[in-house]
Design a protein around this motif. Sequence first.
Motif, PDB file in Angstrom:
ATOM      1  N   GLU A   1       0.707  -1.215   0.043  1.00  0.00           N
ATOM      2  CA  GLU A   1       0.148  -0.109   0.098  1.00  0.00           C
ATOM      3  C   GLU A   1       1.043   1.370   0.086  1.00  0.00           C
TER       4      GLU A   1
ATOM      5  N   LYS B   1       2.214   1.480  -3.549  1.00  0.00           N
ATOM      6  CA  LYS B   1       1.333   2.432  -4.372  1.00  0.00           C
ATOM      7  C   LYS B   1       1.291   3.797  -3.991  1.00  0.00           C
ATOM      8  N   MET B   2       1.456   4.279  -3.127  1.00  0.00           N
ATOM      9  CA  MET B   2       1.398   5.808  -2.682  1.00  0.00           C
ATOM     10  C   MET B   2       2.507   6.424  -3.056  1.00  0.00           C
ATOM     11  N   LYS B   3       3.642   5.612  -3.663  1.00  0.00           N
ATOM     12  CA  LYS B   3       4.824   6.283  -4.045  1.00  0.00           C
ATOM     13  C   LYS B   3       5.694   6.561  -3.139  1.00  0.00           C
TER      14      LYS B   3
ATOM     15  N   ASN C   1       7.729  12.035   1.811  1.00  0.00           N
ATOM     16  CA  ASN C   1       7.970  12.840   0.448  1.00  0.00           C
ATOM     17  C   ASN C   1       7.683  14.307   0.861  1.00  0.00           C
TER      18      ASN C   1
ATOM     19  N   LYS D   1      -3.792   7.569   3.499  1.00  0.00           N
ATOM     20  CA  LYS D   1      -4.308   7.967   2.387  1.00  0.00           C
ATOM     21  C   LYS D   1      -5.057   9.441   2.515  1.00  0.00           C
TER      22      LYS D   1
ATOM     23  N   PHE E   1      -2.137  11.835   2.637  1.00  0.00           N
ATOM     24  CA  PHE E   1      -1.272  12.023   1.520  1.00  0.00           C
ATOM     25  C   PHE E   1      -2.282  11.609   0.523  1.00  0.00           C
ATOM     26  N   PRO E   2      -3.251  12.444   0.213  1.00  0.00           N
ATOM     27  CA  PRO E   2      -4.131  12.209  -0.959  1.00  0.00           C
ATOM     28  C   PRO E   2      -3.604  12.196  -2.498  1.00  0.00           C
ATOM     29  N   SER E   3      -4.009  11.432  -3.157  1.00  0.00           N
ATOM     30  CA  SER E   3      -3.270  11.340  -4.445  1.00  0.00           C
ATOM     31  C   SER E   3      -3.814  12.185  -5.550  1.00  0.00           C
TER      32      SER E   3
END
Length: 375
Positions: free
Chosen positions: A303, A306-308, A324, A370, A373-375
Motif C-alpha cells: 500500500e 502504491k502511494m509512491k 515525500n 491515504k 497524503f491524498p493522491s
Amino acid sequence: MVTNRRQWLKQSSFAALGLGFSLKSLAGEDYLPKSFGSDEDLINLGSNENPYGISPKAKQAILDMMGETNRYQFNIASLQSFKKTIAEHNAVSAEQVMITAGSGDGLNLLARHFSKGNIVTANPTFGVLPNTAKKIGTSVIEIPLTYDKVHDLDAMQKAINAETSLVYICNPANPSSTIIKKEALKNFCTEAAKKTVVLIDEAYVDFLDDPEQESMVGLIEKNPNVLVIKTFSKIHAMAGLRIGFVTGHALLIRKIEPDYFQNTQLTVSVLSANAAMASLTDKEHCLQSKLKNAAARKYTYDELAKMKFRCIPSYTNFLFFKLNNYNGDFANDMLKKNILLRSTDYNDGKWCRVSVGAMEEMKQFIAVMKKTFPS
C-alpha cells in the motif's frame, strides 16, 4: 468515561513529550513517552511490539509459578535449568550464556564493559548501546548506512583501529529493517574478531525466512571475540516480561561476567523465567506470529508503494519509509490522529518507522495515510 480516558491519554502523552521525550528517536524505545497504553482508538505502532501476545503455554507457566513469587530464583528447583534450557535451544553450553532483564539491559552493560577505547557501529542503528557509550564518555565511530540502508561492512572494517574495543551490528537492522547477507556477515565477523570484539544484536532474527535465517551464534566456538545478544521481546511477545541473553565463547563470557553481569540473572523475575522456558516449547505460537506479521507487513508495504513512498524491503516486524516532502513533525501529527509511530530527519530527508501491528491496525494506518497524503 471512555472519551475522558482517551483525552487524558493523549494529553498526558503530549505532556510527556514536553518533558523531553521524543518520537524522533527511531531506534531507541527508551525515549518513548511512557504513558501510552491500550486504548480503543490509539494504535501503538511505535515500539515494534508483537501484537499477538505471549504463548498460552507461557501464560499457564506464569500462573503455575505465582505461588513461588515469595522465593528467589535460586530457591526454586524448577528454575535451576533456566540458563541450560536457553543454551540448549541455541545449541550452546550454559557456560556460554549470560541472562539479562531484556536485551536492553545487556546492551547497557556491554557499553560499560567496553568503555575503554572506541566503539564502531552504524548510523542509524538501535540506540541503547551507542547512546549509553556516549553518555559515559566513550568515543563512538558511526558509519552511515548505504543508500539501500544496509550496513557498510567495508567502511566499518576500515574504521576499526588499535583503540577499538567493540563493533556493534544490529542484524536485522533497527530502524532500517534490512539484513546483511549471512556469508558477508560471517566473513566480516571472522576478520573483525581478529582485531576486537564483535557484537551482533539479533532481536529480530526470528522474523527471517530461510535461507536468510541464520544466527551468528554458530561462530562463537571458533571465534572467541564474537558475541550475540538476543531477546524474548519480539517473536515471543514478552517485551513487558524482560528476558534477554548474551552468548559468546566461554572464555569471553568468563571475562565479561565478573565486571557487570555477575548477578543479572537475579534481575529476571521467577514469572518471566518460567514463561520464557514455556514459550520455547510453543513453536506453533511463534510460527503464527511470524506468519501474521509477514502478511500484515506485505499488505502495508504494498500500500505504501502504491502511494509512491520509498519503502525499504523489511525483514522485521516494522517498516522504514521515506516521507515525500512532508512539512512539519510527522510523528506528532499522526499522534493527533491516534497513531503512534516514529519519524526523524536524516541527511537524505525525513524518514518514518512504523511497527507492523495486527492486520486491522495496519488497514487503519493505511486509511489515515491515504487521507494525509491524498493522491
